[in-house]
Design a protein around this motif. Sequence first.
Motif, PDB file in Angstrom:
ATOM      1  N   ALA A 184       0.848  -1.207   0.000  1.00  0.00           N
ATOM      2  CA  ALA A 184       0.000   0.000   0.000  1.00  0.00           C
ATOM      3  C   ALA A 184       0.879   1.251   0.000  1.00  0.00           C
ATOM      4  CB  ALA A 184      -0.919  -0.018   1.212  1.00  0.00           C
ATOM      5  N   SER A 185       1.966   1.188   0.767  1.00  0.00           N
ATOM      6  CA  SER A 185       2.859   2.335   0.850  1.00  0.00           C
ATOM      7  C   SER A 185       3.668   2.519  -0.443  1.00  0.00           C
ATOM      8  CB  SER A 185       3.746   2.134   2.081  1.00  0.00           C
ATOM      9  OG  SER A 185       4.844   2.939   2.054  1.00  0.00           O
ATOM     10  N   ASP A 186       3.966   1.404  -1.119  1.00  0.00           N
ATOM     11  CA  ASP A 186       4.611   1.516  -2.441  1.00  0.00           C
ATOM     12  C   ASP A 186       3.790   2.440  -3.330  1.00  0.00           C
ATOM     13  OD1 ASP A 186       6.585  -0.305  -1.854  1.00  0.00           O
ATOM     14  OD2 ASP A 186       5.992  -1.796  -3.334  1.00  0.00           O
ATOM     15  N   SER A 203       0.992   4.547  -2.399  1.00  0.00           N
ATOM     16  CA  SER A 203       0.600   5.896  -1.957  1.00  0.00           C
ATOM     17  C   SER A 203       1.775   6.772  -1.521  1.00  0.00           C
ATOM     18  CB  SER A 203      -0.436   5.813  -0.836  1.00  0.00           C
ATOM     19  OG  SER A 203       0.110   5.178   0.277  1.00  0.00           O
ATOM     20  N   SER A 204       2.833   6.169  -0.969  1.00  0.00           N
ATOM     21  CA  SER A 204       3.936   7.003  -0.456  1.00  0.00           C
ATOM     22  C   SER A 204       5.124   7.064  -1.410  1.00  0.00           C
ATOM     23  CB  SER A 204       4.422   6.473   0.893  1.00  0.00           C
ATOM     24  OG  SER A 204       3.357   6.342   1.779  1.00  0.00           O
ATOM     25  N   CYS A 205       5.505   5.897  -1.982  1.00  0.00           N
ATOM     26  CA  CYS A 205       6.618   5.916  -2.960  1.00  0.00           C
ATOM     27  C   CYS A 205       6.084   6.362  -4.320  1.00  0.00           C
ATOM     28  CB  CYS A 205       7.242   4.532  -3.113  1.00  0.00           C
ATOM     29  SG  CYS A 205       7.735   3.771  -1.571  1.00  0.00           S
ATOM     30  N   GLY A 206       4.795   6.121  -4.547  1.00  0.00           N
ATOM     31  CA  GLY A 206       4.166   6.387  -5.847  1.00  0.00           C
ATOM     32  C   GLY A 206       4.473   7.759  -6.440  1.00  0.00           C
TER      33      GLY A 206
HETATM   34  O1  LIG Z   1      11.678   5.760   0.365  1.00  0.00           O
HETATM   35  C1  LIG Z   1      11.316   5.525   1.524  1.00  0.00           C
HETATM   36  O2  LIG Z   1      11.897   4.672   2.200  1.00  0.00           O
HETATM   37  C2  LIG Z   1      10.144   6.259   2.122  1.00  0.00           C
HETATM   38  C3  LIG Z   1       9.035   5.332   2.489  1.00  0.00           C
HETATM   39  C4  LIG Z   1       7.854   5.782   1.713  1.00  0.00           C
HETATM   40  C5  LIG Z   1       8.310   6.898   0.949  1.00  0.00           C
HETATM   41  N1  LIG Z   1       9.550   7.167   1.195  1.00  0.00           N
END
Ligand SMILES: O=C(O)[C@@H]1CCC=N1
Length: 278
Positions: free
Chosen positions: A165-167, A169-172
């Motif tokens: 999910a984080s891939d 919404s957050s890394c996306g």
């Molecule tokens: O790249 C990362 O490790 C952090 C986690 C989600 C977004 N950035």
Amino acid sequence: MKVAFIGTGSMGSLLIEAFLRSGALHPHFICASNRSREKADGLAKRYPGLQAVSSNVEAAAGSQIIFLCVKPLDYPLILAEIADVLDESQIVVSITSPVQIEMLEGRIPCKIAKIIPSITHSALSGASLCIYGQRILPEDRLLLEQLMSSISEPVVIDESETRIASDISSCGPAFIAFILQEWAEAAARHTGLEYHHAIRLGAEMLHGTGKLLTGSGFSPEELQRRVAVPGGVTAEGIAVLRVRLQHVFSALIETTHRKYEEDLSKLDQLFTKQAGQV
Ligand SMILES: O=C(O)[C@@H]1CCC=N1
Ligand SMILES: NC(=O)C1=CN([C@@H]2O[C@H](COP(=O)(O)OP(=O)(O)OC[C@H]3O[C@@H](n4cnc5c(N)ncnc54)[C@H](O)[C@@H]3O)[C@@H](O)[C@H]2O)C=CC1
């Protein structure tokens, strides 16, 4: 209500600024600490009333919600530092994915939530991933989701779904920005269209596409069907993407999951080593 932010780097300060901009928090409610004090001091200077303190203990003591906005390997040290001033009434929120809720519940008496944010909250948008520990009560969820909904769309997930999910919404945002950059560079190379012009067109297109997919009832399939008119250019383009991207996303997921497992095992070792020292 006092809300503490331990760690005011990229994400900690982004969250503070988004909460302030949305009006959800007033500077007087916020207390911030950071390893190097200047970052927290900078926020206090920009937002009069916000309290910058020199110790994590001072930030955590008496705060109703404590956001831990540091990197995973910094957690054991900080937990050991603040454990003595924490109690069962407080909520500790971890914003990092590899630190497991049970690791936190084993160290501190607080109610634990994991909320994985996204850089998109800076534009008061994007999904925040909410995962709750066993001690969290319905009223705590309400409080956290009310707070997060001021800057994002809170989405409750299971802890086992955190990485994937984080891939998205957050890394996306970084992945999509990379694709846009590649596309704009190719456009400039092949056609002479100015790079910055291509980026502007692409950014507007992403903004509009996001709106269609979130608020207008369009599914990805419906969007493609409406744009790729029979016999038109889009269908030809999609055929190329279907072949060339076939294995890309599987490889991406394998890679992020492998890195996540590495981080998990480093954390496990750190937490176990520290438990042995107590
Ligand atoms: O790249 C990362 O490790 C952090 C986690 C989600 C977004 N950035
Ligand atoms: N950048 C992003 O888009 C996202 C990041 N995250 C997670 O957020 C976490 C933090 O990331 P960033 O803010 O980008 O990192 P960062 O390196 O910009 O910020 C971390 C901050 O923690 C401070 N810090 C370290 N040890 C400390 C201690 N003992 N006491 C007080 N402060 C301490 C550092 O001085 C630094 O300012 C990471 O675990 C990351 O995975 C989660 C979602 C999105």
